[in-house]
Enzyme design. Structure first.
Site, PDB file in Angstrom:
ATOM      1  N   ARG A   1     -22.203 -19.493   0.389  1.00 18.13           N
ATOM      2  CA  ARG A   1     -21.655 -18.511   1.223  1.00 18.13           C
ATOM      3  C   ARG A   1     -22.256 -18.705   2.615  1.00 18.13           C
ATOM      4  NH1 ARG A   1     -24.545 -12.346   1.639  1.00 18.13           N
ATOM      5  NH2 ARG A   1     -25.671 -13.470   3.409  1.00 18.13           N
TER       6      ARG A   1
ATOM      7  N   TYR B   1     -26.669  -8.863  11.181  1.00 18.32           N
ATOM      8  CA  TYR B   1     -27.170  -8.936   9.675  1.00 18.32           C
ATOM      9  C   TYR B   1     -26.580 -10.113   8.838  1.00 18.32           C
ATOM     10  CZ  TYR B   1     -28.306  -6.744   5.514  1.00 18.32           C
ATOM     11  OH  TYR B   1     -28.969  -6.282   4.273  1.00 18.32           O
TER      12      TYR B   1
ATOM     13  N   ASP C   1     -19.786 -12.893   3.212  1.00 26.23           N
ATOM     14  CA  ASP C   1     -19.974 -11.275   3.277  1.00 26.23           C
ATOM     15  C   ASP C   1     -19.701 -10.503   4.563  1.00 26.23           C
ATOM     16  OD1 ASP C   1     -21.308  -9.000   2.480  1.00 26.23           O
ATOM     17  OD2 ASP C   1     -23.134  -9.820   1.766  1.00 26.23           O
TER      18      ASP C   1
ATOM     19  N   HIS D   1     -20.454  -7.228   4.661  1.00 24.61           N
ATOM     20  CA  HIS D   1     -21.706  -6.100   4.727  1.00 24.61           C
ATOM     21  C   HIS D   1     -20.990  -4.673   4.710  1.00 24.61           C
ATOM     22  CE1 HIS D   1     -24.712  -8.944   4.114  1.00 24.61           C
ATOM     23  NE2 HIS D   1     -24.353  -9.839   5.288  1.00 24.61           N
TER      24      HIS D   1
ATOM     25  N   GLU E   1     -16.669 -10.503   0.436  1.00 24.46           N
ATOM     26  CA  GLU E   1     -17.735  -9.632  -0.413  1.00 24.46           C
ATOM     27  C   GLU E   1     -17.732  -8.335   0.541  1.00 24.46           C
ATOM     28  OE1 GLU E   1     -22.562  -9.370  -1.164  1.00 24.46           O
ATOM     29  OE2 GLU E   1     -21.617 -11.418  -1.063  1.00 24.46           O
TER      30      GLU E   1
ATOM     31  N   GLU F   1     -22.890  -4.591  -5.331  1.00 22.37           N
ATOM     32  CA  GLU F   1     -24.240  -4.887  -5.300  1.00 22.37           C
ATOM     33  C   GLU F   1     -24.989  -3.481  -5.133  1.00 22.37           C
ATOM     34  OE1 GLU F   1     -26.242  -6.254  -1.036  1.00 22.37           O
ATOM     35  OE2 GLU F   1     -24.565  -7.646  -1.834  1.00 22.37           O
TER      36      GLU F   1
ATOM     37  N   ARG G   1     -20.023  -7.213  -8.430  1.00 25.03           N
ATOM     38  CA  ARG G   1     -21.415  -7.773  -8.033  1.00 25.03           C
ATOM     39  C   ARG G   1     -22.563  -6.767  -8.418  1.00 25.03           C
ATOM     40  NH1 ARG G   1     -23.068 -11.345  -4.989  1.00 25.03           N
ATOM     41  NH2 ARG G   1     -24.025  -9.834  -3.528  1.00 25.03           N
TER      42      ARG G   1
ATOM     43  N   GLU H   1     -25.063 -15.128  -7.425  1.00 24.41           N
ATOM     44  CA  GLU H   1     -26.040 -15.345  -6.172  1.00 24.41           C
ATOM     45  C   GLU H   1     -27.499 -15.667  -6.646  1.00 24.41           C
ATOM     46  OE1 GLU H   1     -26.901 -13.021  -2.102  1.00 24.41           O
ATOM     47  OE2 GLU H   1     -26.473 -11.810  -3.870  1.00 24.41           O
TER      48      GLU H   1
ATOM     49  N   TRP I   1     -19.403   3.194   8.826  1.00 25.28           N
ATOM     50  CA  TRP I   1     -19.222   2.786   7.470  1.00 25.28           C
ATOM     51  C   TRP I   1     -20.165   1.457   7.472  1.00 25.28           C
ATOM     52  CZ3 TRP I   1     -15.020   4.173  10.314  1.00 25.28           C
ATOM     53  CH2 TRP I   1     -14.434   3.348  11.229  1.00 25.28           C
TER      54      TRP I   1
END
Length: 402
Positions: free
Chosen positions: A147, A159, A210, A212, A236, A262, A283, A339, A402
């Site tokens: 990743r 982040y 990702d 996020h 992701e 996740e 995930r 992961e 969001w």
């Protein structure tokens, strides 16, 4: 074989973990992970005050019945606190079941469907040049999937990017820190990153990214289309998943595969995404999705709709959860990726385990049960330390909606 005792153990060997240890009348015990990053004590209290008293005297072999009892009996169903608590019980009971049977848990789930579990690592750095070095580190370690995250030019922090490369922990202070976000800067930057990575490492390395949850569906569609030339294995969490039909808009504009889940807790969180084939990888993870029993149900549903697993495996999931995930990963037919963020030496010492990494794969322990334990005496030396996940604001100061 009755449940004679159940103990909730909170420890912080470099980060906070919540573990449930269930002991039977015959002396056999099992362990389950109940960690919820940034809300650990909420789950610990739920277990201690509501779940543990209900476990004493129950038949430890009745895993499914206990799962249904805790889920349906709570009345206030679902949610991350409830499902993480149920997951800890379920996982600990599977651990006990394996020890009593004298078999590793994956054998109880149907045996091997593969020789090893393909995992991906996190290459993250502030700059593109530095992230190329990080990708090379993982390739040299034998990883087949990586990743890739970098800092975004014009933003002070991002982040997903940290100073500690192998042991990244986003919960960084007692109260949430605030990051500033710019979608325009981000969308302009990401394609350049993956152009450089592909140029450096060729076409066969699996690359992931990702988002996020930071984009709207049309922005995520633009991102997916812009990285199509670089053949990503997935993007992701492109958008928040509360409005699941938003993923349909992404699908209409890009062939880049999508992974999400996740933060999901139950099969109902992902039912539409799976049955309408709006995602490619689910995930959800053992600790946040109700344990081995319920995550298996999610993966079975996903298998009917060409959706593969891609379970979360960050450092806020203890080695207990990682061990449980590996047993399930090894058994299911529709495994995709796992992961794998390595834990620190202190964490590994508190949670001695038999799973190991070799040639890009993780291999679960062959010991009966999960093949992982908790050193309670050592755990007691690491008291809980408040730590919260950061939040995002837009450049004008607006809370990111969001």
């Amino acid at each position: 074989m009755k449940i004679a005792d159940a103990r909730v153990i909170v420890t912080c060997p470099d980060r906070n973990f919540v573990t449930l240890k269930i002991v039977t009348s015959s002396g056999v015990y099992g362990v389950g992970d109940a960690t919820l990053n940034g809300r650990e004590l909420a789950v610990a209290a739920y277990l201690q005050e509501h779940v543990v008293p209900a476990l004493i005297g129950r038949d430890a072999s009745r895993i499914e019945d206990t799962w249904q009892y805790l889920y349906r009996g709570a009345y206030w169903r679902r949610g991350p606190v409830t499902m993480s608590a149920i997951a800890a019980v379920d996982t600990a009971l599977w651990d006990i079941k394996g020890k009593v049977a004298g078999l590793p848990v994956y054998q109880l789930l149907g045996g091997r469907s593969r020789e090893g579990v393909t995992v991906y690592g996190h290459a993250n750095a502030d700059t593109v040049e530095d992230v190329l070095t990080e990708v090379a580190t993982y390739v040299d370690l034998g990883y087949q999937a990586v990743r890739v995250q970098t800092g975004v030019p014009g933003l002070a922090s991002t982040y997903g990017v940290s100073k500690d490369r192998l042991f990244y922990e986003p919960a960084d202070s007692a109260l949430p820190t605030e990051n500033t976000w710019s979608t325009a800067h981000y969308l302009d930057h990401v394609p350049e990153v993956f152009a450089r990575v592909r140029d450096e490492f060729g076409p066969t390395l699996k690359l992931l990214h990702d988002v996020h949850h930071r984009l709207t569906p049309i922005e995520a569609a633009r991102l997916g289309k812009s990285v199509e030339p670089y053949n990503l294995t997935w993007i992701e969490d492109p958008v928040p998943a509360e409005l699941q039909e938003g993923f349909r808009l992404i699908r209409q504009h890009t062939t880049t595969p999508i992974a999400v889940g996740e933060v999901f807790n139950t099969i109902w969180d992902c039912q539409q995404l799976i049955t309408e084939q709006l995602i490619d990888y689910i995930r959800a993870t053992v600790v946040h999705a109700g344990g081995i029993s319920h995550l298996r149900r999610i993966f079975d549903l996903a298998n009917l709709y060409h959706v593969r697993s891609g379970s979360h495996g960050a450092t806020d999931l203890s080695p207990v959860c990682m061990a449980a995930a590996l047993h399930l990963d090894l058994a299911i037919p529709n495994f995709g990726l796992q992961e794998y963020m390595r834990h620190t030496e202190a964490t590994d010492a508190v949670f001695p385990h038999g799973y190991h990494f070799a040639d890009g794969y993780l291999h679960p322990s062959e010991a009966p049960g999960l093949g992982v334990d908790i050193d309670e005496e050592l755990a007691a030396r690491y008291p809980y330390r408040p730590a919260a996940l950061p939040v995002n604001r837009l450049q004008d100061g607006t809370m990111h909606s969001w």
